[in-house]
Scaffold this motif. Structure first.
Motif, PDB file in Angstrom:
ATOM      1  N   GLN A 176      34.177  34.946  30.751  1.00 47.28           N
ATOM      2  CA  GLN A 176      33.052  34.761  29.905  1.00 47.28           C
ATOM      3  C   GLN A 176      33.131  35.979  28.648  1.00 47.28           C
ATOM      4  N   HIS A 177      32.257  35.639  27.732  1.00 42.37           N
ATOM      5  CA  HIS A 177      32.330  36.706  26.718  1.00 42.37           C
ATOM      6  C   HIS A 177      31.613  37.967  26.960  1.00 42.37           C
ATOM      7  N   PRO A 178      31.738  39.139  26.561  1.00 42.81           N
ATOM      8  CA  PRO A 178      31.165  40.521  26.841  1.00 42.81           C
ATOM      9  C   PRO A 178      29.664  40.334  26.234  1.00 42.81           C
ATOM     10  N   LYS A 179      29.658  39.615  25.184  1.00 42.33           N
ATOM     11  CA  LYS A 179      28.059  39.534  24.738  1.00 42.33           C
ATOM     12  C   LYS A 179      27.276  38.710  25.773  1.00 42.33           C
ATOM     13  N   SER A 180      27.754  37.814  26.377  1.00 45.06           N
ATOM     14  CA  SER A 180      27.059  36.793  27.276  1.00 45.06           C
ATOM     15  C   SER A 180      26.366  38.057  28.486  1.00 45.06           C
ATOM     16  N   PHE A 181      27.388  38.932  29.040  1.00 44.28           N
ATOM     17  CA  PHE A 181      26.768  39.864  29.931  1.00 44.28           C
ATOM     18  C   PHE A 181      25.729  40.780  29.433  1.00 44.28           C
ATOM     19  N   MET A 215      18.806  41.972  39.533  1.00 42.97           N
ATOM     20  CA  MET A 215      20.303  42.115  40.170  1.00 42.97           C
ATOM     21  C   MET A 215      21.100  40.734  40.167  1.00 42.97           C
ATOM     22  N   PHE A 216      22.130  40.961  39.447  1.00 42.24           N
ATOM     23  CA  PHE A 216      23.072  39.763  39.300  1.00 42.24           C
ATOM     24  C   PHE A 216      24.190  40.014  40.484  1.00 42.24           C
ATOM     25  N   LYS A 257      22.519  46.537  36.757  1.00 46.10           N
ATOM     26  CA  LYS A 257      21.887  45.129  37.413  1.00 46.10           C
ATOM     27  C   LYS A 257      23.268  44.412  38.072  1.00 46.10           C
ATOM     28  N   LEU A 258      24.324  45.145  37.899  1.00 47.76           N
ATOM     29  CA  LEU A 258      25.674  44.546  38.473  1.00 47.76           C
ATOM     30  C   LEU A 258      25.656  44.650  40.262  1.00 47.76           C
ATOM     31  N   GLY A 259      25.574  43.373  40.700  1.00 47.75           N
ATOM     32  CA  GLY A 259      25.389  43.524  42.343  1.00 47.75           C
ATOM     33  C   GLY A 259      26.863  43.317  42.835  1.00 47.75           C
ATOM     34  N   PRO A 260      26.694  42.615  43.922  1.00 45.92           N
ATOM     35  CA  PRO A 260      28.272  42.127  44.536  1.00 45.92           C
ATOM     36  C   PRO A 260      28.877  41.137  43.833  1.00 45.92           C
ATOM     37  N   PHE A 261      30.256  41.253  44.290  1.00 53.58           N
ATOM     38  CA  PHE A 261      31.229  40.305  43.705  1.00 53.58           C
ATOM     39  C   PHE A 261      31.356  39.481  44.765  1.00 53.58           C
ATOM     40  N   LEU A 262      31.489  38.011  44.556  1.00 54.13           N
ATOM     41  CA  LEU A 262      31.766  37.005  45.492  1.00 54.13           C
ATOM     42  C   LEU A 262      33.148  36.458  45.341  1.00 54.13           C
ATOM     43  N   ASP A 298      28.620  56.280  36.781  1.00 55.48           N
ATOM     44  CA  ASP A 298      29.127  55.560  37.832  1.00 55.48           C
ATOM     45  C   ASP A 298      28.293  55.031  38.826  1.00 55.48           C
ATOM     46  N   ALA A 299      28.733  53.914  39.601  1.00 54.95           N
ATOM     47  CA  ALA A 299      28.118  53.314  40.703  1.00 54.95           C
ATOM     48  C   ALA A 299      29.049  52.628  41.749  1.00 54.95           C
ATOM     49  N   PRO A 300      28.653  52.311  42.810  1.00 47.93           N
ATOM     50  CA  PRO A 300      29.612  51.769  43.647  1.00 47.93           C
ATOM     51  C   PRO A 300      29.767  50.275  43.457  1.00 47.93           C
ATOM     52  N   LEU A 301      30.634  49.606  43.692  1.00 43.47           N
ATOM     53  CA  LEU A 301      30.627  48.195  43.613  1.00 43.47           C
ATOM     54  C   LEU A 301      31.023  47.298  45.197  1.00 43.47           C
ATOM     55  N   ARG A 302      30.269  46.330  45.391  1.00 44.10           N
ATOM     56  CA  ARG A 302      30.336  45.698  46.565  1.00 44.10           C
ATOM     57  C   ARG A 302      31.319  44.449  46.348  1.00 44.10           C
ATOM     58  N   HIS A 303      32.041  44.150  47.450  1.00 44.11           N
ATOM     59  CA  HIS A 303      32.570  42.758  47.463  1.00 44.11           C
ATOM     60  C   HIS A 303      32.378  41.933  48.725  1.00 44.11           C
ATOM     61  N   CYS A 304      32.620  40.664  48.671  1.00 47.45           N
ATOM     62  CA  CYS A 304      32.480  39.697  49.858  1.00 47.45           C
ATOM     63  C   CYS A 304      33.276  38.520  49.526  1.00 47.45           C
ATOM     64  N   VAL A 305      33.649  37.996  50.772  1.00 44.87           N
ATOM     65  CA  VAL A 305      34.474  36.845  50.688  1.00 44.87           C
ATOM     66  C   VAL A 305      33.846  35.659  51.355  1.00 44.87           C
ATOM     67  N   GLU A 306      33.998  34.515  50.837  1.00 37.40           N
ATOM     68  CA  GLU A 306      33.474  33.261  51.352  1.00 37.40           C
ATOM     69  C   GLU A 306      34.872  32.307  51.882  1.00 37.40           C
ATOM     70  N   ILE A 307      34.819  32.199  53.129  1.00 36.90           N
ATOM     71  CA  ILE A 307      35.923  31.467  53.657  1.00 36.90           C
ATOM     72  C   ILE A 307      35.656  29.858  54.089  1.00 36.90           C
ATOM     73  N   ARG A 308      36.592  29.230  54.027  1.00 37.62           N
ATOM     74  CA  ARG A 308      36.135  27.686  54.201  1.00 37.62           C
ATOM     75  C   ARG A 308      37.319  26.955  55.110  1.00 37.62           C
TER      76      ARG A 308
END
Length: 308
Positions: free
Chosen positions: A61-66, A78-79, A114-119, A169-179
Protein backbone atom coordinates in the motif's frame (compact mmCIF):
# COMPACT_ATOMS: atom_id res chain seq x y z
CA UNK A 1 -18.30 -22.07 29.58
CA UNK A 2 -15.12 -22.81 31.52
CA UNK A 3 -16.32 -22.64 35.13
CA UNK A 4 -12.88 -21.52 36.28
CA UNK A 5 -13.61 -18.03 34.93
CA UNK A 6 -13.71 -15.71 37.92
CA UNK A 7 -15.66 -12.47 38.05
CA UNK A 8 -13.00 -10.79 40.17
CA UNK A 9 -10.20 -11.72 37.77
CA UNK A 10 -8.93 -8.86 35.58
CA UNK A 11 -9.70 -9.09 31.89
CA UNK A 12 -7.69 -8.52 28.77
CA UNK A 13 -9.03 -6.07 26.19
CA UNK A 14 -11.63 -7.61 23.88
CA UNK A 15 -11.91 -6.20 20.36
CA UNK A 16 -14.46 -7.49 17.87
CA UNK A 17 -14.64 -6.27 14.29
CA UNK A 18 -14.59 -7.09 10.59
CA UNK A 19 -12.04 -8.27 8.06
CA UNK A 20 -11.88 -5.51 5.49
CA UNK A 21 -14.51 -2.84 5.01
CA UNK A 22 -14.76 -2.07 1.30
CA UNK A 23 -17.34 -4.45 -0.17
CA UNK A 24 -19.79 -3.44 -2.89
CA UNK A 25 -22.47 -5.79 -1.55
CA UNK A 26 -22.48 -4.03 1.82
CA UNK A 27 -23.61 -0.74 0.30
CA UNK A 28 -27.24 -0.05 1.07
CA UNK A 29 -27.30 -2.99 3.53
CA UNK A 30 -24.71 -2.26 6.23
CA UNK A 31 -23.61 1.08 4.84
CA UNK A 32 -26.41 3.62 4.42
CA UNK A 33 -27.56 4.17 0.88
CA UNK A 34 -25.69 7.07 -0.66
CA UNK A 35 -22.76 6.98 1.79
CA UNK A 36 -19.60 8.04 -0.05
CA UNK A 37 -17.12 5.20 -0.47
CA UNK A 38 -14.33 7.24 1.11
CA UNK A 39 -16.41 7.46 4.31
CA UNK A 40 -17.05 3.73 4.70
CA UNK A 41 -14.16 3.16 7.11
CA UNK A 42 -15.29 6.13 9.18
CA UNK A 43 -18.79 4.60 9.36
CA UNK A 44 -17.47 1.13 10.27
CA UNK A 45 -15.32 2.63 13.02
CA UNK A 46 -18.47 3.99 14.65
CA UNK A 47 -19.70 0.41 15.11
CA UNK A 48 -16.46 -1.47 15.83
CA UNK A 49 -13.21 -0.72 17.64
CA UNK A 50 -11.04 -2.76 15.28
CA UNK A 51 -10.76 -3.67 11.59
CA UNK A 52 -8.45 -6.08 9.81
CA UNK A 53 -6.68 -4.48 6.83
CA UNK A 54 -6.59 -7.14 4.12
CA UNK A 55 -5.49 -5.05 1.12
CA UNK A 56 -1.93 -5.37 2.44
CA UNK A 57 -2.12 -9.08 1.65
CA UNK A 58 -2.51 -8.47 -2.08
CA UNK A 59 -0.09 -5.61 -2.68
CA UNK A 60 2.08 -3.02 -0.98
CA UNK A 61 0.00 0.00 0.00
CA UNK A 62 0.97 3.68 -0.15
CA UNK A 63 2.16 5.44 3.03
CA UNK A 64 -0.58 8.04 2.61
CA UNK A 65 -3.22 5.31 2.82
CA UNK A 66 -2.10 4.33 6.30
CA UNK A 67 -2.07 7.96 7.39
CA UNK A 68 -5.57 8.47 6.00
CA UNK A 69 -6.93 5.34 7.69
CA UNK A 70 -5.51 6.43 11.03
CA UNK A 71 -7.07 9.89 10.61
CA UNK A 72 -10.50 8.43 9.74
CA UNK A 73 -10.79 6.42 12.95
CA UNK A 74 -11.27 7.56 16.57
CA UNK A 75 -8.82 7.42 19.44
CA UNK A 76 -8.53 3.92 20.85
CA UNK A 77 -9.27 2.27 17.51
CA UNK A 78 -6.99 -0.60 16.46
CA UNK A 79 -6.06 -2.04 13.08
CA UNK A 80 -4.65 -5.48 12.49
CA UNK A 81 -2.60 -5.83 9.31
CA UNK A 82 -2.52 -8.83 7.02
CA UNK A 83 0.99 -9.74 5.87
CA UNK A 84 2.00 -9.86 2.24
CA UNK A 85 1.11 -12.97 0.23
CA UNK A 86 4.34 -12.40 -1.73
CA UNK A 87 6.15 -13.48 1.44
CA UNK A 88 3.80 -16.25 2.58
CA UNK A 89 2.41 -17.71 -0.65
CA UNK A 90 4.90 -16.93 -3.42
CA UNK A 91 8.26 -17.02 -1.67
CA UNK A 92 6.96 -19.46 0.95
CA UNK A 93 9.19 -17.78 3.56
CA UNK A 94 12.40 -18.34 1.56
CA UNK A 95 14.83 -15.39 1.32
CA UNK A 96 12.28 -12.91 2.61
CA UNK A 97 14.42 -10.39 4.48
CA UNK A 98 14.24 -7.69 1.80
CA UNK A 99 10.54 -8.32 0.96
CA UNK A 100 9.79 -8.17 4.69
CA UNK A 101 11.61 -4.84 4.95
CA UNK A 102 9.70 -3.53 1.94
CA UNK A 103 6.41 -4.62 3.50
CA UNK A 104 7.11 -2.64 6.67
CA UNK A 105 8.52 0.15 4.51
CA UNK A 106 5.16 0.57 2.76
CA UNK A 107 4.00 2.77 5.63
CA UNK A 108 2.39 0.52 8.24
CA UNK A 109 4.11 2.38 11.09
CA UNK A 110 2.10 5.46 10.14
CA UNK A 111 -0.81 3.85 11.95
CA UNK A 112 1.06 4.71 15.16
CA UNK A 113 -0.80 3.76 18.32
CA UNK A 114 -3.56 2.23 16.18
CA UNK A 115 -1.24 -0.49 14.83
CA UNK A 116 -2.24 -3.86 16.23
CA UNK A 117 -1.23 -7.46 15.41
CA UNK A 118 0.19 -8.65 12.11
CA UNK A 119 -1.56 -11.64 10.58
CA UNK A 120 0.55 -14.02 8.47
CA UNK A 121 -1.76 -16.34 6.57
CA UNK A 122 -0.52 -19.47 4.78
CA UNK A 123 -2.06 -21.44 1.94
CA UNK A 124 -3.53 -24.96 2.29
CA UNK A 125 -0.48 -26.20 0.36
CA UNK A 126 1.97 -24.85 2.96
CA UNK A 127 3.07 -27.65 5.29
CA UNK A 128 4.83 -27.35 8.63
CA UNK A 129 8.58 -26.96 8.14
CA UNK A 130 10.15 -26.25 11.56
CA UNK A 131 13.41 -24.78 10.25
CA UNK A 132 11.70 -22.50 7.73
CA UNK A 133 9.19 -21.15 10.24
CA UNK A 134 11.78 -20.65 12.96
CA UNK A 135 13.96 -18.63 10.56
CA UNK A 136 10.94 -16.49 9.65
CA UNK A 137 9.97 -15.89 13.27
CA UNK A 138 13.51 -14.71 14.02
CA UNK A 139 13.23 -12.10 11.26
CA UNK A 140 9.98 -10.57 12.50
CA UNK A 141 10.44 -7.17 14.19
CA UNK A 142 9.02 -7.07 17.72
CA UNK A 143 8.75 -3.30 18.13
CA UNK A 144 8.24 -0.18 16.05
CA UNK A 145 11.94 0.65 16.36
CA UNK A 146 12.97 -2.83 15.25
CA UNK A 147 10.70 -2.48 12.22
CA UNK A 148 12.24 0.91 11.38
CA UNK A 149 15.75 -0.55 11.72
CA UNK A 150 14.82 -3.43 9.41
CA UNK A 151 13.56 -0.94 6.82
CA UNK A 152 16.68 1.22 7.01
CA UNK A 153 18.92 -1.78 6.43
CA UNK A 154 17.04 -3.51 3.64
CA UNK A 155 14.05 -1.65 2.18
CA UNK A 156 14.47 -0.91 -1.51
CA UNK A 157 12.18 2.12 -1.45
CA UNK A 158 10.80 4.84 0.79
CA UNK A 159 14.05 5.32 2.71
CA UNK A 160 13.20 8.97 3.30
CA UNK A 161 9.62 8.33 4.34
CA UNK A 162 8.71 9.93 7.69
CA UNK A 163 7.31 6.58 8.79
CA UNK A 164 10.89 5.42 9.34
CA UNK A 165 11.27 7.81 12.27
CA UNK A 166 9.82 6.32 15.43
CA UNK A 167 9.27 8.91 18.13
CA UNK A 168 7.63 6.57 20.61
CA UNK A 169 8.42 2.87 20.61
CA UNK A 170 5.77 0.19 21.12
CA UNK A 171 5.72 -3.61 20.86
CA UNK A 172 4.53 -5.44 17.77
CA UNK A 173 2.54 -8.65 17.84
CA UNK A 174 2.44 -11.40 15.22
CA UNK A 175 0.18 -14.38 14.60
CA UNK A 176 -0.10 -17.08 11.95
CA UNK A 177 -3.09 -18.72 10.26
CA UNK A 178 -2.40 -22.27 9.11
CA UNK A 179 -4.52 -24.27 6.68
CA UNK A 180 -2.94 -27.73 6.68
CA UNK A 181 -3.20 -30.59 9.16
CA UNK A 182 0.60 -31.00 9.30
CA UNK A 183 0.67 -28.06 11.75
CA UNK A 184 -1.49 -29.95 14.26
CA UNK A 185 1.48 -31.20 16.27
CA UNK A 186 2.92 -30.19 19.66
CA UNK A 187 6.22 -29.16 18.03
CA UNK A 188 4.48 -26.34 16.18
CA UNK A 189 2.86 -25.00 19.35
CA UNK A 190 6.24 -25.18 21.13
CA UNK A 191 7.81 -23.14 18.32
CA UNK A 192 5.05 -20.51 18.50
CA UNK A 193 5.42 -20.20 22.27
CA UNK A 194 9.21 -19.99 22.06
CA UNK A 195 8.93 -17.00 19.72
CA UNK A 196 5.78 -15.50 21.27
CA UNK A 197 3.75 -15.83 18.08
CA UNK A 198 -0.02 -16.28 18.25
CA UNK A 199 -1.89 -19.13 16.61
CA UNK A 200 -4.92 -17.83 14.72
CA UNK A 201 -8.08 -19.66 15.76
CA UNK A 202 -9.80 -19.92 12.38
CA UNK A 203 -13.36 -21.21 12.21
CA UNK A 204 -14.20 -22.93 8.94
CA UNK A 205 -15.10 -26.40 7.72
CA UNK A 206 -12.06 -26.51 5.42
CA UNK A 207 -9.05 -26.01 7.72
CA UNK A 208 -7.89 -27.21 11.15
CA UNK A 209 -9.60 -25.46 14.06
CA UNK A 210 -7.00 -25.51 16.85
CA UNK A 211 -7.56 -23.85 20.22
CA UNK A 212 -4.00 -23.92 21.57
CA UNK A 213 -3.01 -20.58 23.09
CA UNK A 214 0.59 -19.67 22.26
CA UNK A 215 1.02 -15.98 23.09
CA UNK A 216 -0.26 -13.21 25.38
CA UNK A 217 -3.15 -12.51 23.00
CA UNK A 218 -5.73 -14.55 21.13
CA UNK A 219 -6.65 -13.84 17.51
CA UNK A 220 -9.81 -15.33 15.94
CA UNK A 221 -11.02 -15.27 12.37
CA UNK A 222 -14.58 -16.47 11.84
CA UNK A 223 -14.94 -17.40 8.17
CA UNK A 224 -18.27 -19.21 8.39
CA UNK A 225 -18.45 -22.64 10.00
CA UNK A 226 -20.82 -24.21 7.44
CA UNK A 227 -20.15 -22.41 4.14
CA UNK A 228 -16.81 -20.62 3.72
CA UNK A 229 -17.18 -16.81 3.69
CA UNK A 230 -20.96 -17.08 3.54
CA UNK A 231 -22.67 -18.76 6.50
CA UNK A 232 -23.50 -16.69 9.55
CA UNK A 233 -23.35 -17.20 13.31
CA UNK A 234 -26.42 -17.35 15.48
CA UNK A 235 -27.98 -19.41 18.24
CA UNK A 236 -25.65 -22.06 19.64
CA UNK A 237 -22.71 -21.04 17.46
CA UNK A 238 -22.87 -17.41 18.58
CA UNK A 239 -23.14 -18.47 22.22
CA UNK A 240 -20.13 -20.79 21.93
CA UNK A 241 -17.91 -18.07 20.49
CA UNK A 242 -19.06 -15.49 23.04
CA UNK A 243 -18.18 -17.85 25.86
CA UNK A 244 -14.80 -18.63 24.34
CA UNK A 245 -13.97 -14.94 24.00
CA UNK A 246 -14.70 -14.24 27.66
CA UNK A 247 -12.79 -17.35 28.74
CA UNK A 248 -9.69 -16.28 26.81
CA UNK A 249 -9.89 -12.73 28.11
CA UNK A 250 -9.86 -14.13 31.66
CA UNK A 251 -6.71 -16.10 30.87
CA UNK A 252 -8.30 -19.53 30.77
CA UNK A 253 -8.21 -22.16 28.02
CA UNK A 254 -11.42 -22.37 26.00
CA UNK A 255 -12.87 -25.76 25.20
CA UNK A 256 -11.97 -27.20 21.81
CA UNK A 257 -9.27 -29.14 20.01
CA UNK A 258 -5.77 -28.65 21.42
CA UNK A 259 -2.77 -30.58 20.12
CA UNK A 260 -0.38 -29.75 22.96
CA UNK A 261 -0.77 -31.42 26.35
CA UNK A 262 0.60 -28.34 28.13
CA UNK A 263 -1.63 -25.29 28.38
CA UNK A 264 -0.39 -21.72 28.52
CA UNK A 265 -0.21 -20.13 31.95
CA UNK A 266 -3.30 -18.41 33.31
CA UNK A 267 -3.09 -14.68 32.69
CA UNK A 268 -5.56 -12.14 31.23
CA UNK A 269 -5.20 -11.91 27.46
CA UNK A 270 -6.24 -9.42 24.84
CA UNK A 271 -8.64 -10.99 22.36
CA UNK A 272 -9.14 -9.93 18.74
CA UNK A 273 -12.06 -11.35 16.75
CA UNK A 274 -12.68 -10.64 13.06
CA UNK A 275 -15.62 -11.83 11.01
CA UNK A 276 -14.66 -12.76 7.46
CA UNK A 277 -18.04 -14.14 6.32
CA UNK A 278 -18.64 -11.17 4.06
CA UNK A 279 -20.17 -12.82 0.98
CA UNK A 280 -23.78 -12.42 2.18
CA UNK A 281 -23.21 -9.32 4.32
CA UNK A 282 -23.19 -11.39 7.51
CA UNK A 283 -19.87 -10.12 8.89
CA UNK A 284 -20.82 -6.68 10.28
CA UNK A 285 -24.08 -7.90 11.79
CA UNK A 286 -22.50 -11.01 13.32
CA UNK A 287 -19.71 -8.86 14.76
CA UNK A 288 -22.26 -6.56 16.38
CA UNK A 289 -24.21 -9.53 17.76
CA UNK A 290 -21.09 -11.12 19.25
CA UNK A 291 -20.08 -7.81 20.85
CA UNK A 292 -23.53 -7.54 22.44
CA UNK A 293 -23.48 -11.09 23.79
CA UNK A 294 -19.92 -10.77 25.14
CA UNK A 295 -20.91 -7.58 26.96
CA UNK A 296 -23.89 -9.41 28.45
CA UNK A 297 -21.67 -12.21 29.72
CA UNK A 298 -19.19 -9.75 31.20
CA UNK A 299 -22.02 -8.05 33.06
CA UNK A 300 -23.04 -11.31 34.71
CA UNK A 301 -21.69 -12.53 38.01
CA UNK A 302 -19.55 -15.63 38.31
CA UNK A 303 -22.43 -17.86 39.40
CA UNK A 304 -24.65 -16.77 36.51
CA UNK A 305 -21.93 -17.43 33.94
CA UNK A 306 -21.05 -20.84 35.38
CA UNK A 307 -24.69 -22.00 35.12
CA UNK A 308 -24.86 -21.34 31.37
Amino acid sequence: MNKAVRAEQPLGRIRIGISGWRYAGWRGVFYPKGLQQRRELEFAAQSFDTVEINGTFYSLQHPKSFSDWAAQTPDGFMFSVKGSRFITHMLKLKEVQIPLANFFGSGVLRLGTKLGPFLWQFSPQMRFDPARFEAFFRLLPRSHREAAALMRRHAERLREDPGFRVRKDAPLRHCVEIRDESFAVPEFIDLLREHDVGLVIADTVEWPLLMDVSSDFVYCRLHGSEVLYASGYEGVAMEEWAQRVVTWACGEQAEGRCVHSSRACVTPRDVYVYFDNDAKVRAPFDAAALRKRVDQLLAMGQEERSRI
